[in-house]
Design a protein around this motif. Sequence first.
Motif, mmCIF file in Angstrom:
data_model
loop_
_atom_site.group_PDB
_atom_site.id
_atom_site.type_symbol
_atom_site.label_atom_id
_atom_site.label_comp_id
_atom_site.label_asym_id
_atom_site.label_seq_id
_atom_site.Cartn_x
_atom_site.Cartn_y
_atom_site.Cartn_z
ATOM 1 N N LEU A 155 12.825 61.889 119.296
ATOM 2 C CA LEU A 155 13.793 62.790 118.665
ATOM 3 C C LEU A 155 13.264 63.360 117.349
ATOM 4 C CD1 LEU A 155 17.033 60.808 119.453
ATOM 5 C CD2 LEU A 155 16.395 63.020 120.376
ATOM 6 N N LEU A 156 12.504 62.574 116.610
ATOM 7 C CA LEU A 156 11.949 63.068 115.348
ATOM 8 C C LEU A 156 11.129 64.332 115.553
ATOM 9 C CD1 LEU A 156 10.825 59.730 113.643
ATOM 10 C CD2 LEU A 156 12.494 61.353 112.709
ATOM 11 N N ASP A 157 10.278 64.344 116.584
ATOM 12 C CA ASP A 157 9.443 65.520 116.832
ATOM 13 C C ASP A 157 10.294 66.739 117.160
ATOM 14 O OD1 ASP A 157 7.179 64.062 116.355
ATOM 15 O OD2 ASP A 157 6.594 63.856 118.458
ATOM 16 N N ARG A 158 11.353 66.538 117.928
ATOM 17 C CA ARG A 158 12.215 67.657 118.292
ATOM 18 C C ARG A 158 12.993 68.173 117.093
ATOM 19 N NH1 ARG A 158 15.745 65.491 122.920
ATOM 20 N NH2 ARG A 158 16.632 67.590 122.776
ATOM 21 N N ILE A 159 13.421 67.275 116.217
ATOM 22 C CA ILE A 159 14.138 67.707 115.014
ATOM 23 C C ILE A 159 13.193 68.482 114.093
ATOM 24 C CG2 ILE A 159 15.271 66.885 112.904
ATOM 25 C CD1 ILE A 159 16.427 64.593 114.656
ATOM 26 N N CYS A 160 11.963 67.997 113.942
ATOM 27 C CA CYS A 160 10.985 68.716 113.117
ATOM 28 C C CYS A 160 10.749 70.128 113.649
ATOM 29 C CB CYS A 160 9.661 67.957 113.078
ATOM 30 S SG CYS A 160 9.695 66.427 112.119
ATOM 31 N N ALA A 161 10.784 70.280 114.974
ATOM 32 C CA ALA A 161 10.550 71.585 115.578
ATOM 33 C C ALA A 161 11.771 72.488 115.499
ATOM 34 C CB ALA A 161 10.132 71.412 117.042
ATOM 35 N N GLN A 162 12.963 71.905 115.606
ATOM 36 C CA GLN A 162 14.182 72.715 115.704
ATOM 37 C C GLN A 162 14.881 72.988 114.380
ATOM 38 O OE1 GLN A 162 16.945 71.169 118.656
ATOM 39 N NE2 GLN A 162 15.277 70.645 120.062
ATOM 40 N N ALA A 163 14.871 72.009 113.475
ATOM 41 C CA ALA A 163 15.662 72.135 112.246
ATOM 42 C C ALA A 163 15.302 73.362 111.408
ATOM 43 C CB ALA A 163 15.544 70.864 111.410
ATOM 44 N N PRO A 164 14.010 73.710 111.243
ATOM 45 C CA PRO A 164 13.706 74.895 110.431
ATOM 46 C C PRO A 164 14.357 76.176 110.946
ATOM 47 C CG PRO A 164 11.741 73.565 110.698
ATOM 48 C CD PRO A 164 12.776 72.980 111.611
ATOM 49 N N ASP A 165 14.624 76.253 112.249
ATOM 50 C CA ASP A 165 15.228 77.459 112.817
ATOM 51 C C ASP A 165 16.687 77.635 112.403
ATOM 52 O OD1 ASP A 165 12.890 78.171 114.117
ATOM 53 O OD2 ASP A 165 13.440 77.162 115.982
ATOM 54 N N VAL A 166 17.344 76.529 111.997
ATOM 55 C CA VAL A 166 18.749 76.651 111.587
ATOM 56 C C VAL A 166 18.912 76.532 110.065
ATOM 57 C CG1 VAL A 166 19.666 75.887 113.804
ATOM 58 C CG2 VAL A 166 19.199 74.187 112.024
ATOM 59 N N LEU A 167 17.791 76.476 109.344
ATOM 60 C CA LEU A 167 17.854 76.462 107.880
ATOM 61 C C LEU A 167 17.978 77.886 107.341
ATOM 62 C CD1 LEU A 167 15.210 73.870 106.594
ATOM 63 C CD2 LEU A 167 17.693 73.767 106.299
ATOM 64 N N ALA A 168 18.886 78.084 106.416
ATOM 65 C CA ALA A 168 18.989 79.365 105.727
ATOM 66 C C ALA A 168 17.816 79.505 104.754
ATOM 67 C CB ALA A 168 20.311 79.436 104.964
ATOM 68 N N PRO A 169 17.478 80.724 104.349
ATOM 69 C CA PRO A 169 16.445 80.893 103.316
ATOM 70 C C PRO A 169 16.782 80.048 102.087
ATOM 71 C CG PRO A 169 17.007 83.010 104.269
ATOM 72 C CD PRO A 169 18.001 82.024 104.832
ATOM 73 N N GLY A 170 15.803 79.274 101.624
ATOM 74 C CA GLY A 170 16.032 78.383 100.489
ATOM 75 C C GLY A 170 16.720 77.093 100.861
ATOM 76 N N GLY A 171 16.975 76.881 102.168
ATOM 77 C CA GLY A 171 17.685 75.685 102.611
ATOM 78 C C GLY A 171 16.822 74.443 102.590
ATOM 79 N N THR A 172 17.482 73.279 102.729
ATOM 80 C CA THR A 172 16.829 71.978 102.628
ATOM 81 C C THR A 172 17.145 71.111 103.841
ATOM 82 O OG1 THR A 172 16.896 71.990 100.198
ATOM 83 C CG2 THR A 172 16.669 69.841 101.261
ATOM 84 N N LEU A 173 16.135 70.418 104.328
ATOM 85 C CA LEU A 173 16.290 69.395 105.359
ATOM 86 C C LEU A 173 16.086 68.034 104.706
ATOM 87 C CD1 LEU A 173 16.305 68.282 108.348
ATOM 88 C CD2 LEU A 173 13.818 68.655 108.308
ATOM 89 N N LEU A 174 16.990 67.088 104.977
ATOM 90 C CA LEU A 174 16.823 65.697 104.571
ATOM 91 C C LEU A 174 16.850 64.843 105.830
ATOM 92 C CD1 LEU A 174 19.112 65.386 101.404
ATOM 93 C CD2 LEU A 174 16.615 65.485 101.467
ATOM 94 N N LEU A 175 15.753 64.112 106.068
ATOM 95 C CA LEU A 175 15.561 63.389 107.314
ATOM 96 C C LEU A 175 15.189 61.944 107.014
ATOM 97 C CD1 LEU A 175 15.155 63.462 110.444
ATOM 98 C CD2 LEU A 175 12.814 64.259 109.997
ATOM 99 N N ALA A 176 15.956 61.000 107.556
ATOM 100 C CA ALA A 176 15.655 59.575 107.370
ATOM 101 C C ALA A 176 14.868 59.051 108.563
ATOM 102 C CB ALA A 176 16.943 58.777 107.218
ATOM 103 N N GLN A 177 13.892 58.187 108.272
ATOM 104 C CA GLN A 177 13.137 57.544 109.348
ATOM 105 C C GLN A 177 12.445 56.294 108.827
ATOM 106 O OE1 GLN A 177 9.708 60.616 109.928
ATOM 107 N NE2 GLN A 177 8.815 58.582 110.206
#
Length: 220
Positions: free
Chosen positions: A133-155
């Motif tokens: 799932l981590l690999d899929r989130i890394c691939a998908q999350a940037p597509d739903v980030l707004a310009p200047g947006g932030t991803l916070l991911l725990a692992q």
Amino acid sequence: MLLRIPGVYPPQDDTRLLADALAEQPFDARTRVLDICTGTGALALRVAELGAGTVTAIAISRRAVLTARLNARIRGCTIRVLQGNLTAPVRGEHFDLVISNPPYVPYVPAEDDRIPGIGMARAWDAGTDGRALLDRICAQAPDVLAPGGTLLLAQSALSGVGKTQVMLEEQGLQVDVVARREIPFGPVLTGRRRMLAARGIITAGQRNEEIVVIRGRQHA
């Protein structure tokens, strides 16, 4: 206190570490937040209570969706809770903050990266190296980030922090680690210690793992 329907995994130390990291984020009525793999809805509730304007939470489990909705109602928080696979239910939407505490435990006997379709194990099992799932989130999350947006991911550090950083950087994000915490193995990892050691994922006698929160920032 959170309501938890049987079959929904309770918040653990990784959830608390990510919740602490959220306190450092700016929130106001315009902030749009997405929580992927929401579970009980603990993190979605946290950002709602910190002042986020709109909060969307996603879980693949019907029980988790119901649990998150009930917890939002009990807390008096307005949260949109959707059932679906990672970002699929919100394709075409964009968020200022995306958060996720996904399953990341290596399932040692697995011969491929298929993950459980039902049962509690899908709250932690994540393929042979813990990255299904981590690999899929890394691939998908940037597509739903707004310009200047932030991803916070725990692992867990057992699942390859460096690979997560590289994957997010390849997606154009600025990446750093904003929190770390050493915790004792829980029941699942304790039960798999011999197998994990045999595969070289942990050292013989190891009883702790490091949990990290990785931040990826989209260019404005």
